[in-house]
Design a protein around this motif. Structure first.
Motif, PDB file in Angstrom:
ATOM      1  N   ASP A 297       0.827  -1.202   0.000  1.00 39.32           N
ATOM      2  CA  ASP A 297       0.000   0.000   0.000  1.00 39.32           C
ATOM      3  C   ASP A 297       0.862   1.253   0.000  1.00 39.32           C
ATOM      4  OD1 ASP A 297      -2.352  -1.443  -0.042  1.00 39.32           O
ATOM      5  OD2 ASP A 297      -2.663  -1.336   2.129  1.00 39.32           O
ATOM      6  N   GLU A 298       1.975   1.210   0.734  1.00 31.97           N
ATOM      7  CA  GLU A 298       2.863   2.373   0.759  1.00 31.97           C
ATOM      8  C   GLU A 298       3.548   2.578  -0.589  1.00 31.97           C
ATOM      9  OE1 GLU A 298       5.631   2.556   3.977  1.00 31.97           O
ATOM     10  OE2 GLU A 298       4.057   2.771   5.493  1.00 31.97           O
ATOM     11  N   VAL A 299       3.871   1.499  -1.282  1.00 33.85           N
ATOM     12  CA  VAL A 299       4.437   1.636  -2.623  1.00 33.85           C
ATOM     13  C   VAL A 299       3.488   2.448  -3.493  1.00 33.85           C
ATOM     14  CG1 VAL A 299       5.111   0.420  -4.734  1.00 33.85           C
ATOM     15  CG2 VAL A 299       5.822  -0.469  -2.504  1.00 33.85           C
ATOM     16  N   ASP A 300       2.209   2.106  -3.443  1.00 38.30           N
ATOM     17  CA  ASP A 300       1.203   2.831  -4.218  1.00 38.30           C
ATOM     18  C   ASP A 300       1.098   4.288  -3.756  1.00 38.30           C
ATOM     19  OD1 ASP A 300       0.655   0.458  -5.510  1.00 38.30           O
ATOM     20  OD2 ASP A 300      -1.148   0.024  -4.326  1.00 38.30           O
ATOM     21  N   TYR A 301       1.082   4.485  -2.450  1.00 40.06           N
ATOM     22  CA  TYR A 301       0.897   5.824  -1.894  1.00 40.06           C
ATOM     23  C   TYR A 301       2.059   6.742  -2.252  1.00 40.06           C
ATOM     24  CZ  TYR A 301       0.058   9.517   1.527  1.00 40.06           C
ATOM     25  OH  TYR A 301      -0.147  10.735   2.133  1.00 40.06           O
ATOM     26  N   TRP A 302       3.273   6.250  -2.076  1.00 42.84           N
ATOM     27  CA  TRP A 302       4.438   7.082  -2.396  1.00 42.84           C
ATOM     28  C   TRP A 302       4.487   7.409  -3.890  1.00 42.84           C
ATOM     29  CZ3 TRP A 302       4.805   8.700   2.021  1.00 42.84           C
ATOM     30  CH2 TRP A 302       5.194   7.989   3.149  1.00 42.84           C
ATOM     31  N   ALA A 303       4.127   6.459  -4.727  1.00 42.73           N
ATOM     32  CA  ALA A 303       4.099   6.724  -6.167  1.00 42.73           C
ATOM     33  C   ALA A 303       3.088   7.816  -6.492  1.00 42.73           C
ATOM     34  CB  ALA A 303       3.766   5.438  -6.928  1.00 42.73           C
ATOM     35  N   ALA A 304       1.931   7.768  -5.830  1.00 41.84           N
ATOM     36  CA  ALA A 304       0.902   8.775  -6.072  1.00 41.84           C
ATOM     37  C   ALA A 304       1.347  10.160  -5.615  1.00 41.84           C
ATOM     38  CB  ALA A 304      -0.392   8.376  -5.359  1.00 41.84           C
ATOM     39  N   LEU A 305       2.165  10.215  -4.572  1.00 40.83           N
ATOM     40  CA  LEU A 305       2.661  11.502  -4.108  1.00 40.83           C
ATOM     41  C   LEU A 305       3.698  12.093  -5.055  1.00 40.83           C
ATOM     42  CD1 LEU A 305       3.056  11.330  -0.208  1.00 40.83           C
ATOM     43  CD2 LEU A 305       1.421  12.640  -1.550  1.00 40.83           C
ATOM     44  N   GLY A 306       4.318  11.233  -5.873  1.00 37.67           N
ATOM     45  CA  GLY A 306       5.231  11.748  -6.884  1.00 37.67           C
ATOM     46  C   GLY A 306       6.705  11.514  -6.643  1.00 37.67           C
ATOM     47  N   PHE A 307       7.038  10.566  -5.766  1.00 47.37           N
ATOM     48  CA  PHE A 307       8.454  10.268  -5.557  1.00 47.37           C
ATOM     49  C   PHE A 307       9.085   9.715  -6.834  1.00 47.37           C
ATOM     50  CE2 PHE A 307       7.218  10.357  -1.067  1.00 47.37           C
ATOM     51  CZ  PHE A 307       8.283  11.062  -0.534  1.00 47.37           C
ATOM     52  N   ASP A 308      10.369  10.009  -7.017  1.00 43.15           N
ATOM     53  CA  ASP A 308      11.072   9.605  -8.235  1.00 43.15           C
ATOM     54  C   ASP A 308      11.593   8.178  -8.176  1.00 43.15           C
ATOM     55  OD1 ASP A 308      10.992  12.256  -9.532  1.00 43.15           O
ATOM     56  OD2 ASP A 308      12.283  12.847  -7.857  1.00 43.15           O
ATOM     57  N   TYR A 309      11.856   7.682  -6.997  1.00 36.69           N
ATOM     58  CA  TYR A 309      12.311   6.296  -6.850  1.00 36.69           C
ATOM     59  C   TYR A 309      11.913   5.813  -5.457  1.00 36.69           C
ATOM     60  CZ  TYR A 309      16.264   7.978  -4.018  1.00 36.69           C
ATOM     61  OH  TYR A 309      17.037   8.555  -3.029  1.00 36.69           O
ATOM     62  N   GLN A 310      11.935   4.491  -5.275  1.00 43.02           N
ATOM     63  CA  GLN A 310      11.548   3.932  -3.988  1.00 43.02           C
ATOM     64  C   GLN A 310      12.434   2.768  -3.576  1.00 43.02           C
ATOM     65  OE1 GLN A 310       7.445   3.034  -2.975  1.00 43.02           O
ATOM     66  NE2 GLN A 310       6.700   4.276  -4.687  1.00 43.02           N
ATOM     67  N   ILE A 311      12.617   2.644  -2.276  1.00 44.39           N
ATOM     68  CA  ILE A 311      13.035   1.388  -1.672  1.00 44.39           C
ATOM     69  C   ILE A 311      11.729   0.694  -1.332  1.00 44.39           C
ATOM     70  CG2 ILE A 311      14.276   0.308   0.238  1.00 44.39           C
ATOM     71  CD1 ILE A 311      15.856   3.055   0.376  1.00 44.39           C
ATOM     72  N   VAL A 312      11.432  -0.404  -1.995  1.00 48.62           N
ATOM     73  CA  VAL A 312      10.078  -0.961  -1.975  1.00 48.62           C
ATOM     74  C   VAL A 312       9.799  -1.883  -0.787  1.00 48.62           C
ATOM     75  CG1 VAL A 312       9.774  -0.730  -4.466  1.00 48.62           C
ATOM     76  CG2 VAL A 312      10.754  -2.846  -3.525  1.00 48.62           C
TER      77      VAL A 312
END
Length: 264
Positions: free
Chosen positions: A225-240
């Motif tokens: 769920d956080e992967v989805d949320y952070w992507a929606a906020l507009g982060f450029d990359y993630q530690i998934v």
């Protein structure tokens, strides 16, 4: 920020929306398995994990061993080490293990960002010491490593306080800094809304960093769920995700499934 043509390795990867894993368990077997998922990078934590320098080197070596090698000789999955503090001694020692990048916590000012970058760069761009360590195949490739390291070794500064949020634009503009990483737990705690990632104060801080930064901004997810949320906020990359979280959720899911089967 350096021109794209001047960078390679992880420094270039960070500009292409990568995804990685977080290693909190100082075991090379775990690091190797995370790298075998074809992640762009694995972060080896030394701030909040019982990871000494020998464990760091073993984890970096394990990530390297897991990699298929590309046509340009660059590893598919890069090892990043999160040092315990923005300290030049800690930084140079983890880079000597052969890490492709270094992450520093609590980088709050331009001066701290400049000191961080300088510690990770060889002269004349910085003051990293030169030695024949694992990074240069114990000196066999020292000349070549010295020539290429400043273009390849990535620096990631963590944004974890209100002060860092206010200074994010200037921090990101420090020459040689490659990326920012918002630490959601620490930043939300600093703002007085620990763990409330949908709180307007936290969201406003994240948006301020994203708007101000001239380099990629990433963060850490601990659930799908956080992967989805952070992507929606507009982060450029993630530690998934985090290795301990993968183990915890996988074990819990298996037990739950067994209990469901037993009830049928």
């Amino acid at each position: 920020m350096d021109d794209d043509s001047d960078v390679s390795g992880l420094r270039a990867t960070l500009r292409a929306n990568p995804a990685g894993h977080w290693l909190s368990t100082p075991a090379p077997q775990v690091a190797e398995q995370l790298a075998q998922t074809d992640a762009d990078f694995v972060v080896v934590d030394t701030e909040h994990a019982p990871t000494d320098l020998e464990s760091v080197e073993a984890a970096v070596r394990a990530v390297d061993a897991a990699n298929a090698t590309g046509e340009d000789g660059a590893a598919d999955t890069a090892a990043v080490v999160r040092v315990a503090w923005n300290d030049h001694v800690r930084i140079k020692r983890v880079l000597d293990t052969g890490a492709a990048g270094v992450m520093a916590p609590q980088v709050n000012t331009v001066d701290e960002a400049e000191a961080f970058v300088a510690a990770a760069r060889y002269p004349p761009e910085g003051h990293r010491g030169v030695a024949g360590t694992r990074a240069s195949r114990y000196g066999r490739d020292l000349d070549d490593y010295y020539e290429r390291a400043n273009d390849r070794v990535a620096t990631i500064a963590q944004v974890e306080t209100a002060e860092a949020v206010d200074n994010a634009g200037e921090i990101s503009a420090v020459d040689g800094l490659d990326a920012l990483l918002v630490g959601p737990a620490d930043l939300s705690a600093a703002l007085g809304v620990f763990g409330e990632y949908e709180h307007e104060q936290f969201v406003a801080a994240v948006e301020a960093v994203l708007d101000a930064s001239t380099v990629p901004v990433g963060t850490l997810a601990t659930s799908l769920d956080e992967v989805d949320y952070w992507a929606a906020l507009g982060f450029d990359y993630q530690i998934v995700g985090v290795d301990a979280g993968y183990l915890r959720t996988g074990a819990a899911a298996a037990l739950e499934r067994y209990e469901q089967v037993g009830e049928e």
